[in-house]
Enzyme design. Sequence first.
Site, PDB file in Angstrom:
ATOM      1  N   SER A  11       0.794  -1.235   0.000  1.00  0.00           N
ATOM      2  CA  SER A  11       0.000   0.000   0.000  1.00  0.00           C
ATOM      3  C   SER A  11       0.824   1.282   0.000  1.00  0.00           C
ATOM      4  O   SER A  11       0.258   2.369  -0.136  1.00  0.00           O
ATOM      5  CB  SER A  11      -0.964   0.007   1.190  1.00  0.00           C
ATOM      6  N   LYS A  65       3.310   6.581   4.988  1.00  0.00           N
ATOM      7  CA  LYS A  65       2.433   5.601   4.345  1.00  0.00           C
ATOM      8  C   LYS A  65       2.983   4.213   4.618  1.00  0.00           C
ATOM      9  O   LYS A  65       4.173   3.950   4.401  1.00  0.00           O
ATOM     10  CB  LYS A  65       2.350   5.831   2.827  1.00  0.00           C
ATOM     11  N   THR A  66       2.104   3.347   5.089  1.00  0.00           N
ATOM     12  CA  THR A  66       2.490   1.976   5.398  1.00  0.00           C
ATOM     13  C   THR A  66       2.085   1.043   4.267  1.00  0.00           C
ATOM     14  O   THR A  66       1.333   1.409   3.368  1.00  0.00           O
ATOM     15  CB  THR A  66       1.815   1.503   6.694  1.00  0.00           C
ATOM     16  N   GLY A  67       2.572  -0.179   4.340  1.00  0.00           N
ATOM     17  CA  GLY A  67       2.181  -1.211   3.383  1.00  0.00           C
ATOM     18  C   GLY A  67       2.299  -2.578   4.031  1.00  0.00           C
ATOM     19  O   GLY A  67       3.317  -2.873   4.653  1.00  0.00           O
TER      20      GLY A  67
END
Length: 298
Positions: A60, A228-230
């Site tokens: 993501s 922003k993480t993923g």
Amino acid sequence: MKHSIILLLALLLPCALPAQTAEGKIKDLLDGKDAKVGVAWLVDGKEHTVNNDGCYPLMSVFKLHGAIAVLRQMERRGTPVDTMVRVDASQIVKDTYTPMLERYPDGGFTIPFDSLLSYSVAESDNNACDIIISMAGGIEGVNAEMRAIGLTDCNLSYPELSMQADPMRSYDNCSTPLSVAILFKKLFEENILGEPYATLLKHLLISTTTGPDKIKAALRPGMLLAHKTGTGFTLADGTKIADNDAGAVLLPDGRKLYIAVLVKDSKLGSKENARLIAEVARVIIDTHPQPLPKGRGA
């Protein structure tokens, strides 16, 4: 006398040795871990990397790339950020991570663009992400905007729901950690977006609700994180494709520290992945202390 000199040298030797670098500390931290971890950070005009070779699945994190792409196109057209967007039921998949449907459960609705972008960036909604990508002209449209801003070492091939259909496609949406850190720097320092588009996106990154146990857990008092993480899929053998966090740490003295920690093919488990990301970020933050105020001594 000879013994006194030897003793004195022994006492002074540790002080003469250079302090271990952040790179060295991170390599020690990662040694023996059953995962490949790539790290990059930018601070005070310098680039630093550990294991930057290869292409790490973004998961993501690539929602940031999509957001920048569509906002650049809207800016060129002069489209307001609160423009209403019609979402058809055919654009919605319910069997995915989609907090947007808690408010819009029927699948067909109209939503302000800035709210749609908030779902994609701040809450990591997969349906919102794919709608944003379609508005940007699909994955190729996103790649074109990344090329236009000079971003390299990044390749995007699939939207979210295509990866969900085949998790192995996640490996084709990939980047080096340094490329991700550079993208944050471009957003915050290189004017790749004008106003109000840039302010909207920065605010959403600061408002991100995911990953409180990753980079955010390493922050010191007075620091703020726009990130922003993923999170990747877990394969049948227990391998997690990816676990990521990347962002801009806003330091109290006004400087910015850009960090990307991308974990690939991990068998450590989600909690350990997050803890490791936080530990790496803590090393970086603590190895780059803020300068003393003018007039203060050491």
